[in-house]
Write an enzyme that holds these catalytic residues in place. Structure first.
Site, mmCIF file in Angstrom:
data_model
loop_
_atom_site.group_PDB
_atom_site.id
_atom_site.type_symbol
_atom_site.label_atom_id
_atom_site.label_comp_id
_atom_site.label_asym_id
_atom_site.label_seq_id
_atom_site.Cartn_x
_atom_site.Cartn_y
_atom_site.Cartn_z
ATOM 1 N N LYS A 38 31.336 23.210 -8.513
ATOM 2 C CA LYS A 38 31.829 24.560 -8.766
ATOM 3 C C LYS A 38 31.094 25.608 -7.932
ATOM 4 O O LYS A 38 31.703 26.579 -7.497
ATOM 5 C CB LYS A 38 31.716 24.897 -10.249
ATOM 6 N N THR A 39 29.796 25.402 -7.717
ATOM 7 C CA THR A 39 29.071 26.386 -6.916
ATOM 8 C C THR A 39 29.618 26.394 -5.489
ATOM 9 O O THR A 39 29.817 27.457 -4.893
ATOM 10 C CB THR A 39 27.568 26.075 -6.892
ATOM 11 N N ASP A 99 30.752 33.480 -12.658
ATOM 12 C CA ASP A 99 30.324 32.093 -12.840
ATOM 13 C C ASP A 99 30.029 31.835 -14.328
ATOM 14 O O ASP A 99 29.744 32.777 -15.069
ATOM 15 C CB ASP A 99 29.061 31.866 -11.996
ATOM 16 N N GLU A 100 30.084 30.599 -14.756
ATOM 17 C CA GLU A 100 29.728 30.230 -16.139
ATOM 18 C C GLU A 100 30.422 31.133 -17.162
ATOM 19 O O GLU A 100 29.781 31.659 -18.082
ATOM 20 C CB GLU A 100 28.207 30.327 -16.351
ATOM 21 N N GLN A 150 31.142 22.877 -21.657
ATOM 22 C CA GLN A 150 29.707 23.108 -21.482
ATOM 23 C C GLN A 150 29.269 24.414 -22.126
ATOM 24 O O GLN A 150 28.238 24.984 -21.750
ATOM 25 C CB GLN A 150 29.346 23.095 -19.999
ATOM 26 N N ARG A 169 24.155 14.937 -17.114
ATOM 27 C CA ARG A 169 23.056 15.200 -16.177
ATOM 28 C C ARG A 169 22.689 13.939 -15.411
ATOM 29 O O ARG A 169 22.049 13.986 -14.378
ATOM 30 C CB ARG A 169 21.779 15.693 -16.905
#
Length: 718
Positions: free
Chosen positions: A36-37, A221-222, A252, A608
DNA sequence: GTGCGACGATTTTAG
DNA sequence: ATCGTCGCAC
């Protein structure tokens, strides 16, 4: 058109679709490890290079400074241009910038100082004390939560309905007085940064139109972590011609407890009718790990829907270890880390994740014994340490004598004989004359209305600060910081009060602080906003509290909570303490709706892992000084058995789980029993003998109860 | 103003 | 178990 292939070459179809989106608003549902980044960064580059957007028209908002600087760095290296024109930052950073630019319109002194949550707590506590309220009835923590929650909802004291409820009424009054105190001293807390900006834009059509026109491209973002206030702000910043590009993952969302509203993702869909792009290809984990995580999160029924896949390798099964107790659990994990290192891999590739910080100690001890380097996340950051805050409070006073919060913090640090009585007298006099504590002190000294002893002591303090203020004209920021630490004798103060290694650490931190001020270069923006280096430095210190632990960038095993693991990845991951009550945490099980957030936390933890994932639980665990017998977390049983390898099947060894029946017929500690009314539970304590024995049972649903064995009619269950 | 013992609470946390 | 806070005695 320029050659833009470098912007698209390394993207998959979904990523490319998002990056090249035309004039529509866009919602990118980006699964864990789906890049996504990269999409955000390429989108910014695309807007500039292909859509020929001015860098000035771009606003990109993140939640952490770390994410902001990473984004900035990546945009810079992709575009090969300096990014100083772009507004990339955290919500708070961006609001701070706007408020500095338009301070007077926002009703603020342009040199306002930012309160961190510790400063805020102290100021609220003092407000409560000044109102002569009982801190038991109005716990400052709770009041702080109340005030911040109101601010996060955009609500000022006058708009709160107390419905004649005296408790609420008092809370509102504390809020009112706290806010008045902030305004008297030009202090702004974190929530206030956002709320002020919101009000500035809302009530000032010219400003609003200006920014809405300017920010043609707004990236967030987020997004699942935004609260109501932040979403309201986003809506105000975007004009009818602006393009909103929103990235988030409802799976998330793990910060509901601090006000984040996953619902904002749905609201965004309703409000802006964006084109939705799902990034579902995962580039991080093995197929096994991914599938296991998918199956766990699948137990949530409030999802927007998304299924991660990978074309990577199947990989090893997820390993589940059942330990007898927490010591064995730690021992096991350290053993597996040792294996990892023996096979030539690095410590920094290992993440040990747990639900609560208290669990870190065992792992620290075990790693220490095994001589494996490690780093624990969490704890106080540089600018949150007491000695740094003390020194900065002096700097704040030099910068702005009206800063009552700073005055209170250090007026008697180091102790110079200014007791609670004297300070109370000052507060009273200050309030009566509507002055700051500083001005009031000077007047009190001049008018000679203080008792001799207090007068002398206060005189020393006022002379000290006044002297420093004077020296400030002759020297730069580094120089004044140096003199502050020297002349306040803070180091001697810690030396006298604390153990030598503790004082040693504080001295090192203060030295580091001097170095930081000496090397400080304020940003061009701050300079343009007319901020002095000192004001700029203080703002930065409040807004970016600094790394958790400096310098420790060696090759270390990483210990952290599941929450702080979000956004990170490790080839080898351990999730420890997978027990009901611990994870999911008891408090989350009790409140409706919280359980799915815990499950998302499990999902975050599992995703993770890149290569290997271990989950472990202990059958008995000492917590708060007593031994608890837990059951494996429900999240463990939600794993698909085909993908799991049990390292120690419970039947094999477990002493605690296969209790024998004692001679007198009483159940053993840790055994499972069923009660007609309370249901199933675990035996915690047995006192006495036979039918008269008192038994403490922790029921799964009904909680902990004491029962008399003879009357309880307990059935033993497996 | 400091030191000590009692008392209580104890999920997660960026800015 | 452990850590922080509060009240009291010196």
């Amino acid at each position: 058109m320029d050659d833009v292939s470098h912007l698209l070459d390394e993207l998959n179809d979904a990523q490319r679709e998002a990056v090249t989106m035309g004039s529509n608003h866009c919602l990118v549902l980006a699964g864990a490890g789906s890049g996504k980044t990269r999409v955000l960064v390429h989108r910014i580059a695309w807007a500039i290079q292909v859509q020929h957007a001015s860098p000035l028209s771009i606003l990109a908002v993140t939640f952490t400074n770390k994410a902001a600087s990473e984004m900035r760095g990546r945009v810079e290296s992709l575009l090969q241009i300096p990014t100083s024109g772009l507004w990339i930052g955290t919500f708070h950073g961006i609001c701070n910038r706007m408020l500095r630019l338009h301070a007077s319109e926002a009703g603020l002194n342009p040199t306002f100082q930012i309160l961190d949550s510790d400063d805020q707590f102290r100021l609220i506590r003092r407000t409560i004390r000044e109102m002569q309220l009982d801190e038991g009835e109005f716990p400052p923590r709770q009041v702080q939560g109340f005030i911040n929650a109101r601010k996060d909802d955009g609500v000022r004291p006058d708009h709160i309905e107390h419905h004649g409820n005296p408790l609420t009424e008092q809370m509102v009054e504390i809020y009112r007085r706290y806010q008045a105190a902030c305004e008297r001293s030009s202090l702004v807390d974190f929530a206030e940064l956002l709320l002020r900006t919101l009000e500035l834009l809302r009530d000032n059509p010219t400003r609003q139109a200006h920014y809405q026109q300017r920010f043609a491209h707004v990236m967030i973002d987020e997004f699942q972590d935004t609260n109501s206030l932040q979403y309201a702000l986003v809506r105000l910043l975007c004009g009818s011609d602006s393009q909103l590009f929103v990235v988030g993952d409802d799976d998330q969302s793990i910060y509901g407890w601090r006000g984040a509203k996953v619902e904002n993702v749905q609201h965004f869909v309703d409000d802006y009718k964006p084109q939705v792009v799902r990034l579902e290809q995962n580039y991080r984990s093995t197929a096994t790990i991914l599938e296991a995580a998918n199956r766990v999160i699948d137990h949530n029924d409030d999802r927007m829907g998304k299924n991660l896949w990978t074309d990577g390798e199947q990989g090893d099964p997820v390993r589940v270890f059942s330990a007898y107790n927490e010591d064995e659990e730690a021992e096991f994990i350290i053993g597996r880390i040792q294996d990892w290192l023996d096979s030539g891999r690095n410590p920094s590739e290992v993440g040990v994740l747990y639900r609560s910080n208290a669990q870190s100690r065992l792992f620290e001890q075990a790693l220490l014994r095994a001589d494996i380097p490690y780093r624990v996340y969490g704890g106080l950051r540089f600018f949150e340490r007491a000695e740094i805050k003390d020194a900065l409070a002096y700097l704040r006073l030099v910068h702005n004598p009206l800063d009552d919060a700073a005055f209170e913090r250090v007026v008697n640090v180091p102790a110079r004989g200014i007791g609670e009585r004297t300070v109370a007298h000052l507060r009273e006099a200050a309030r009566a004359s509507n002055q700051s504590l500083w001005d009031c002190s000077r007047h009190q000294l001049a008018s000679g209305s203080l008792p001799g002893r207090a007068r002398n002591a206060l005189g020393v303090f006022v002379d000290l600060v006044a002297g420093l203020k004077q020296q400030h004209d002759e020297t730069d920021l580094g120089g004044i910081m140096h003199r502050i630490i020297e002349q306040t004798e803070l180091i001697q103060h810690y030396r006298a009060r604390e153990t030598s290694d503790r004082a040693e650490a504080r001295q090192e931190n203060l030295d580091e602080l001097i170095r930081a001020t000496e090397n400080y270069e304020q940003s061009i923006e701050d300079e343009q906003a007319g901020l002095s280096p000192m004001a700029s430095f203080l703002t930065q210190a409040a807004l970016e509290a600094g790394e958790h632990q400096g310098e420790k960038w060696q090759d270390c095993v990483q210990l952290m909570t599941l929450h702080s693991a979000k956004g990170l990845e490790f080839p080898l991951v351990f999730m420890a303490g997978m027990e009901e009550g611990l994870f999911p945490h008891q408090k989350s099980v009790e409140e409706p709706g919280r359980l799915s957030e815990e499950r998302r936390l499990a999902y975050v933890g599992m995703t993770r892992a890149m290569e290997l994932l271990f989950l472990s639980y202990a059958e008995s665990r000492r917590l708060h000084g007593q031994t608890l017998f837990g059951r494996p977390s429900r999240f463990v049983s939600e794993l698909p058995p085909a993908l799991v390898e049990d390292i120690r099947p419970r039947l094999q060894v477990s002493t605690a789980r296969a209790p024998r029946q004692t001679n007198d017929g009483l159940p053993n500690l840790g055994s499972r029993v069923r009660h007609a009314k309370f249901g199933d539970g675990t035996v915690l304590t047995v006192e006495g003998q036979g039918d008269n024995a008192r038994i403490q049972i922790n029921f799964d649903d009904a909680g902990s109860k004491w029962l008399v064995f003879g009357y309880a009619a307990l059935d033993r269950i497996a």
